[in-house]
Write an enzyme that holds these catalytic residues in place. Structure first.
Site, PDB file in Angstrom:
ATOM      1  N   ASN A 183      -2.555  12.969  -3.573  1.00  0.00           N
ATOM      2  CA  ASN A 183      -3.731  13.065  -4.669  1.00  0.00           C
ATOM      3  C   ASN A 183      -3.864  15.070  -3.795  1.00  0.00           C
ATOM      4  O   ASN A 183      -4.499  15.515  -4.657  1.00  0.00           O
ATOM      5  CB  ASN A 183      -5.356  12.476  -4.328  1.00  0.00           C
ATOM      6  CG  ASN A 183      -4.728  10.802  -5.866  1.00  0.00           C
ATOM      7  OD1 ASN A 183      -3.580  10.728  -6.511  1.00  0.00           O
ATOM      8  ND2 ASN A 183      -5.076   9.831  -5.151  1.00  0.00           N
ATOM      9  N   ASP A 209       0.918  -1.236   0.235  1.00  0.00           N
ATOM     10  CA  ASP A 209       0.167   0.196  -0.047  1.00  0.00           C
ATOM     11  C   ASP A 209       0.739   1.290   0.329  1.00  0.00           C
ATOM     12  O   ASP A 209       2.024   1.030   0.502  1.00  0.00           O
ATOM     13  CB  ASP A 209      -1.101   0.049   1.023  1.00  0.00           C
ATOM     14  CG  ASP A 209      -1.957   1.570   1.399  1.00  0.00           C
ATOM     15  OD1 ASP A 209      -3.118   0.741   0.652  1.00  0.00           O
ATOM     16  OD2 ASP A 209      -1.206   2.207   1.714  1.00  0.00           O
ATOM     17  N   HIS A 269      -4.819  14.713  -8.742  1.00  0.00           N
ATOM     18  CA  HIS A 269      -5.403  13.114  -9.127  1.00  0.00           C
ATOM     19  C   HIS A 269      -4.547  12.354 -10.385  1.00  0.00           C
ATOM     20  O   HIS A 269      -3.846  11.379 -10.015  1.00  0.00           O
ATOM     21  CB  HIS A 269      -6.852  13.160  -9.782  1.00  0.00           C
ATOM     22  CG  HIS A 269      -7.438  13.005  -8.711  1.00  0.00           C
ATOM     23  ND1 HIS A 269      -7.773  11.600  -7.373  1.00  0.00           N
ATOM     24  CD2 HIS A 269      -8.177  14.041  -6.916  1.00  0.00           C
ATOM     25  CE1 HIS A 269      -8.298  12.111  -6.180  1.00  0.00           C
ATOM     26  NE2 HIS A 269      -8.609  13.125  -5.697  1.00  0.00           N
ATOM     27  N   ASP A 329      -2.275   9.091  -9.967  1.00  0.00           N
ATOM     28  CA  ASP A 329      -2.715   8.023 -11.196  1.00  0.00           C
ATOM     29  C   ASP A 329      -1.359   7.911 -12.310  1.00  0.00           C
ATOM     30  O   ASP A 329      -0.413   6.292 -12.150  1.00  0.00           O
ATOM     31  CB  ASP A 329      -3.528   8.596 -12.341  1.00  0.00           C
ATOM     32  CG  ASP A 329      -4.374   8.990 -12.044  1.00  0.00           C
ATOM     33  OD1 ASP A 329      -4.829   8.631 -10.633  1.00  0.00           O
ATOM     34  OD2 ASP A 329      -5.338   8.805 -12.885  1.00  0.00           O
ATOM     35  N   GLU A 342      -4.796   2.427  -4.095  1.00  0.00           N
ATOM     36  CA  GLU A 342      -3.441   2.408  -4.045  1.00  0.00           C
ATOM     37  C   GLU A 342      -2.535   1.200  -3.244  1.00  0.00           C
ATOM     38  O   GLU A 342      -1.434   1.523  -3.306  1.00  0.00           O
ATOM     39  CB  GLU A 342      -2.938   3.720  -2.965  1.00  0.00           C
ATOM     40  CG  GLU A 342      -3.377   3.796  -1.508  1.00  0.00           C
ATOM     41  CD  GLU A 342      -4.041   4.263  -1.587  1.00  0.00           C
ATOM     42  OE1 GLU A 342      -4.616   4.493  -0.008  1.00  0.00           O
ATOM     43  OE2 GLU A 342      -5.145   4.366  -1.923  1.00  0.00           O
TER      44      GLU A 342
END
Length: 318
Positions: free
Chosen positions: A179, A171, A184, A188, A214
């Site tokens: 973010n 994670d 975002h 990404d 994530e």
């Protein structure tokens, strides 16, 4: 790419004829004269097409087709029946069992080749659709549904063969903050880059997944707990050295890991993927609680937090 075609017929002359007729095609022909051998080859090779005699001795081709379609390992392989029978009822029964076509003996060379080509084209199109359904669009890794499928299958195989099977869940640390601060689209890009890192870090036969959000995962057949921990540590270290840039500002990203191995859990052949994921998640949570950017290793005796410098043990609540 050469397609594998498995022909199962008790008559060697028929098999020789099939081989001659398909010699000019881009196929690798494998043959069997007994249904037991044919079934074993289908499971082992996962051919692109099965040519199946409908009138095998001691076990009909219809029954063998039923077995192939009932087994998750072979159910998606198209079957063309080779038969001298002309009864409509027999043909309909074969279609109901999942066959895609019939070729009537004695078959015309051009007809056999045309039907084989058509079945292989359909199989390739089907494979493309199946693969797309298994892939996460952002990272290019396998998706969650494919993880559940493969984890259950690999767990059964490891139990039967007595071989190790390691699962790694990771994670990205503070990803929500990344973010929020950088947007975002930047998040990404980070996820896509981590996906590429995982894909580069595994061997043929290993699998990398986007578990969700994530969270990502590695499924490592034949890998012991110690080896899996080493792999997780290597990925963790490589990620720490990667530098991402947003608006000219360097951004460092870390991840926490949970590692578990099947033999530590005494998983049976019918164990679901849920137990595996739960154990890895416990180890991951312990790594987060210990400060993040660490590897948690699940054992029956407790969860070890592994770092390059030190290791501590976190006892699970009873």
């Amino acid at each position: 790419m050469t397609a594998i075609v498995l022909a199962i017929d008790d008559c060697p002359v028929v098999l020789s004829t099939v081989a001659a007729r398909l010699r000019a095609e881009n196929v690798q022909l494998v043959t069997a004269t007994e249904w037991e051998t044919g079934l074993a080859l289908a499971i082992e090779l996962r051919p692109d097409l099965v040519l199946l005699d409908i009138e095998l001795p001691s076990f009909s081709g219809l029954d063998l087709c039923r077995r192939l379609k009932e087994d998750p390992r072979t159910r998606d392989i198209p079957v063309i029946f080779l038969t001298a029978a002309t009864e409509i009822a027999t043909k309909l029964h074969g279609f109901d069992l999942g066959a895609v076509d019939y070729v009537t003996k004695p078959f015309h060379p051009d007809e056999l080749r045309a039907r084989v080509r058509a079945a292989l084209r359909a199989k390739r199109a089907q494979d493309v659709l199946v693969e797309r359904a298994r892939v996460d669009a952002l990272t290019g890794l396998h998706n969650r549904s494919h993880l559940d499928e493969r984890l259950a299958a690999e767990t059964r195989q490891a139990h039967i063969a007595g071989t190790p099977l390691c699962f790694v869940l990771l994670d990205l640390d503070h990803f929500k903050r990344i973010n929020d601060l950088y947007g975002h689209p930047f998040g990404d890009r980070v996820l896509a880059s981590v996906g590429e890192l995982l894909a580069r870090s595994i061997r043929p036969g290993d699998l990398a997944f986007r578990y969700g959000g994530e969270e990502l995962a590695l499924l490592l057949p034949g890998v012991t707990l110690e080896q899996g921990t080493t792999i997780a540590e290597r990925v963790r270290d490589q990620l720490r050295t990667m530098t991402f840039v947003s608006r000219g500002e360097p951004v460092n990203v870390t991840a926490s890991f949970g590692v578990v191995e099947a033999s530590e859990m005494h998983l049976g052949a019918e164990a679901s993927s849920e137990a595996f994921v739960t154990a890895a998640d416990e180890a991951l949570y312990a790594a987060k609680s210990a400060g993040r950017d660490r590897v948690g290793v699940w054992r029956r005796s407790g969860i070890t937090i592994s770092t390059p410098i030190e290791a501590t043990v976190v006892r699970r609540a009873s």
